[in-house]
Motif scaffolding. Structure first.
Motif, PDB file in Angstrom:
ATOM      1  N   GLU A 107      -9.413  -0.555  -3.700  1.00  0.00           N
ATOM      2  CA  GLU A 107      -9.647  -1.924  -3.235  1.00  0.00           C
ATOM      3  C   GLU A 107      -9.101  -2.099  -1.812  1.00  0.00           C
ATOM      4  OE1 GLU A 107     -11.264  -5.554  -3.379  1.00  0.00           O
ATOM      5  OE2 GLU A 107     -11.417  -4.047  -4.962  1.00  0.00           O
ATOM      6  N   ILE A 108      -7.926  -1.532  -1.575  1.00  0.00           N
ATOM      7  CA  ILE A 108      -7.349  -1.604  -0.223  1.00  0.00           C
ATOM      8  C   ILE A 108      -8.236  -0.854   0.767  1.00  0.00           C
ATOM      9  CG2 ILE A 108      -5.392  -0.878   1.209  1.00  0.00           C
ATOM     10  CD1 ILE A 108      -3.586  -1.422  -1.215  1.00  0.00           C
ATOM     11  N   ILE A 128     -13.882  -3.222   5.714  1.00  0.00           N
ATOM     12  CA  ILE A 128     -14.347  -4.490   6.285  1.00  0.00           C
ATOM     13  C   ILE A 128     -13.761  -4.691   7.679  1.00  0.00           C
ATOM     14  CG2 ILE A 128     -14.251  -7.007   6.029  1.00  0.00           C
ATOM     15  CD1 ILE A 128     -14.251  -6.496   2.958  1.00  0.00           C
ATOM     16  N   GLU A 178       0.825  -1.205   0.000  1.00  0.00           N
ATOM     17  CA  GLU A 178       0.000   0.000   0.000  1.00  0.00           C
ATOM     18  C   GLU A 178       0.857   1.251   0.000  1.00  0.00           C
ATOM     19  OE1 GLU A 178      -3.678   2.015   2.509  1.00  0.00           O
ATOM     20  OE2 GLU A 178      -2.413   0.512   3.462  1.00  0.00           O
ATOM     21  N   LYS A 196     -11.414  -0.567   0.571  1.00  0.00           N
ATOM     22  CA  LYS A 196     -12.579  -1.414   0.829  1.00  0.00           C
ATOM     23  C   LYS A 196     -12.240  -2.471   1.882  1.00  0.00           C
ATOM     24  CE  LYS A 196     -14.729  -2.688  -2.865  1.00  0.00           C
ATOM     25  NZ  LYS A 196     -15.068  -3.457  -4.104  1.00  0.00           N
ATOM     26  N   GLN A 197     -11.023  -3.039   1.775  1.00  0.00           N
ATOM     27  CA  GLN A 197     -10.602  -4.047   2.750  1.00  0.00           C
ATOM     28  C   GLN A 197     -10.479  -3.432   4.143  1.00  0.00           C
ATOM     29  OE1 GLN A 197      -6.977  -5.612   1.123  1.00  0.00           O
ATOM     30  NE2 GLN A 197      -7.982  -6.405  -0.720  1.00  0.00           N
ATOM     31  N   ARG A 198      -9.982  -2.196   4.203  1.00  0.00           N
ATOM     32  CA  ARG A 198      -9.897  -1.501   5.496  1.00  0.00           C
ATOM     33  C   ARG A 198     -11.291  -1.316   6.080  1.00  0.00           C
ATOM     34  NH1 ARG A 198      -5.263   0.789   7.087  1.00  0.00           N
ATOM     35  NH2 ARG A 198      -3.565   1.001   5.573  1.00  0.00           N
TER      36      ARG A 198
END
Length: 599
Positions: free
Chosen positions: A361-362, A368, A300, A364-366
């Motif tokens: 996308e990263i 979650i 990242e 979005k993962q954060r």
């Protein structure tokens, strides 16, 4: 033949006289002739300007340059040989109205251009007086030897020519001493009527101190620095044209490889300055991006730095490829994006779009992960503050972690989160963030938004300040301004005055603020218990453990428990879900009719 340098306003007769110099020749067993010296000194005395003549080893005049003591341009001669040898070119130039003693600029030109020799002719009443000669050392790479004084009618040059040949051979045998990777930098700042004073010191001077630290962090050796007082910034060169000429001479004198400006300069200003100075020009933003490129470790972090670099360099692409090839890369050209800078704009834009998609996308993962934390009701604390204030050291001290922490600017780029157990077995998460700094580039704020969102979603902020820094109050002001810019300025916070162990008198750091202040030392552990107790009071409500029986028809209760409490376990019987959860007294009242017992 061309006459280079400052020829404006010269009479045609003077130009013709200068052009006639090309017709002169110097025998190979001599370094000059009486005729050459008389010719250049007469013209130099008549126009009161310096004249520099370049001669190859065959005695041919290959370049004639005209200027004055501020503007004479001892340019890089063409056709130089390998860097492991001398250039094979000698320079003779005049000092009108002065002695023939060689100046620092003369010596630096000898080194920079790897000349066989440089000679200065002093003029007295428009006649040649004494001549001094500098040649590279035959015993130490980078040193010079100075000979003289000589006169214009000197005949025997055998010793000097032999010395030059031996110096050339010595350089060939000791090329490993030339492999110096440190770039030499001159720092340039500007002070205007708008520049603030902080505790009686100009912010321009404070900012320049920071710029020096940044340059050293990037791997540069700072050889000089200047601050210009101006009413405003020049649209073409940022600084005044006179200061550009002064800077040009300073570049030559200090043998600098680059000039770094303390503020962001426009692409056109950068191109104009590089053309005028002949070396790489960088601004504060480019320097910080270079440091980030060196420090990024996670996927990242590398994506964020590359995005910031590409967006910064996109408007600077015009002519950048030739600049990189001419100036040799180094500071300001490193990082994940450096191989892409010479490609076309369309490819750069495609790459920017790709990077943004990856970071999305990263993000979005954060998101979650944040939902999971919220479901488990785990409070999050973000450590924020000026760069090198001790945030990573504090994280390690609080959580017993081993996050990289060094006494250097921007040691941390990648967000790190660790668990901290407080009193009553309460658990919170502590997040380390990238440090802030004066004039933080907006490209970094934009590119690091996915990382800095940890600050936005935090329940509480600990603003870490270096109490041993005389300007720590101004650092807190800058941090507050950046937090406002991010939309996190209204979050509950506490100021942790770190490095209190460095002070002889801790009382001296007291300052007026409405926010709570806790004095700590992340290094010695002083005040950490007080900080943890404060965080426990602010973030951890008293919870009790309850056992609940929830009919399947009231399934909403179970999801509500996840949102508003900490669910420990869930089992099922024939008619209901049997849940164990930690709830505050207020939350327990909302689901009172489902509670079987309290433990």
């Amino acid at each position: 033949m061309n006459i280079n340098g400052s020829t404006e306003g010269l009479k045609s007769s003077v130009i013709e006289a200068l052009e006639s110099i090309y017709d002169l020749e110097v025998p190979q067993d001599k370094l000059w002739t009486k005729e050459l010296i008389k010719t250049i000194t007469k013209i130099s005395g008549d126009i009161n300007k310096e004249i520099a003549v370049y001669i190859d080893r065959k005695g041919r005049i290959i370049d004639v340059i005209i200027g004055d003591f501020r503007t004479v341009d001892l340019t890089e001669v063409e056709g130089r040989r390998s860097k492991t040898r001398l250039s094979g070119v000698r320079c003779i130039h005049t000092h009108p109205g002065a002695s023939g003693m060689l100046s620092a600029a003369d010596i630096s030109s000898l080194k920079l251009l790897r000349l066989d020799m440089i000679a200065a002719v002093g003029l007295k009443e428009q006649m040649p007086e004494y001549i001094y000669v500098a040649v590279p050392s035959q015993a130490e790479v980078g040193d010079v030897e100075i000979f003289g004084p000589y006169t214009a009618d000197k005949e025997d040059f055998g010793v000097l020519i032999e010395y030059i040949n031996e110096a050339d051979e010595f350089l060939k045998e000791h090329t490993e001493n030339l492999k110096n990777t440190d770039e030499r930098a001159i720092l340039v700042g500007i002070k205007t009527q708008e520049t603030r004073n902080i505790q009686g010191v100009s912010e321009a001077e404070i900012s320049m101190i920071e710029l020096k630290e940044l340059a050293q962090t990037a791997g540069a050796v700072v050889v000089s620095s200047i601050i210009q007082n101006r009413e405003g910034r020049d649209s073409a060169f940022f600084i005044g044209k006179g200061k550009v000429e002064e800077l040009k001479l300073l570049v030559q004198t200090t043998e600098a490889d680059m000039v770094i400006f303390d503020e962001e300069i426009s692409p056109s200003q950068q191109r104009n300055l590089e053309e005028a100075l002949g070396i790489k020009v960088l601004d504060r933003t480019g320097l910080i991006l270079d440091i980030f490129a060196q420090r990024a470790r996670s996927k990242e972090g590398k994506l964020q730095v590359e995005l910031a670099q590409l967006e910064y360099n996109l408007p600077r692409l015009q002519g950048l490829g030739s600049v990189l090839s001419r100036l040799g890369g180094g500071i300001g050209t490193r990082g994940p994006g450096e191989t892409k800078l010479e490609t076309d704009r369309r490819h750069i834009r495609r790459r920017i779009s790709y990077l943004k998609a990856q970071l999305k996308e990263i993000k979005k993962q954060r998101g979650i992960l944040r939902v999971e934390r919220k479901r488990n009701r785990v409070p999050v604390v973000s450590l924020v503050g000026y760069t090198n204030s001790g945030k990573s050291t504090l994280l390690n001290a609080l959580c017993g972690s081993n996050v990289y922490a060094e006494n250097q600017l921007f040691a941390t780029l990648d967000t790190t989160t660790r668990k901290l157990v407080l009193d009553d077995n309460n658990t919170i998460l502590v997040t380390d963030t990238v440090g802030f700094i004066r004039k933080l580039p907006h490209q970094l704020l934009d590119a690091f938004k996915s990382t800095l969102e940890e600050v936005l979603y935090a329940d509480f902020l600990v603003i870490v300040a270096d109490s041993s820094d005389p300007y720590f109050e101004d650092h807190i002001r800058i941090v507050d301004n950046i937090l406002d810019e991010l939309g996190a300025g209204q979050k509950p916070s506490v100021i942790a005055l770190n490095k209190i162990d460095r002070l002889d008198d801790p009382e001296s750091v007291r300052f007026n603020t409405e926010r709570p202040v806790i004095e700590i030392s992340a290094k010695t552990g002083f005040g950490l218990d007080k900080l943890k107790k404060y965080l426990n009071q602010q973030l951890c409500e008293v919870r009790s453990k309850y056992k609940l029986s929830i009919p399947f028809s009231d399934g909403w209760v179970l999801s509500w428990l996840y949102e508003n409490g900490k669910v420990i376990s869930v089992e099922y019987d024939e008619n209901a879900s049997i849940a164990e959860a930690e709830l505050t007294s207020e939350a327990a009242r909302r689901v009172e009719k489902y509670i079987i017992n309290k433990s």
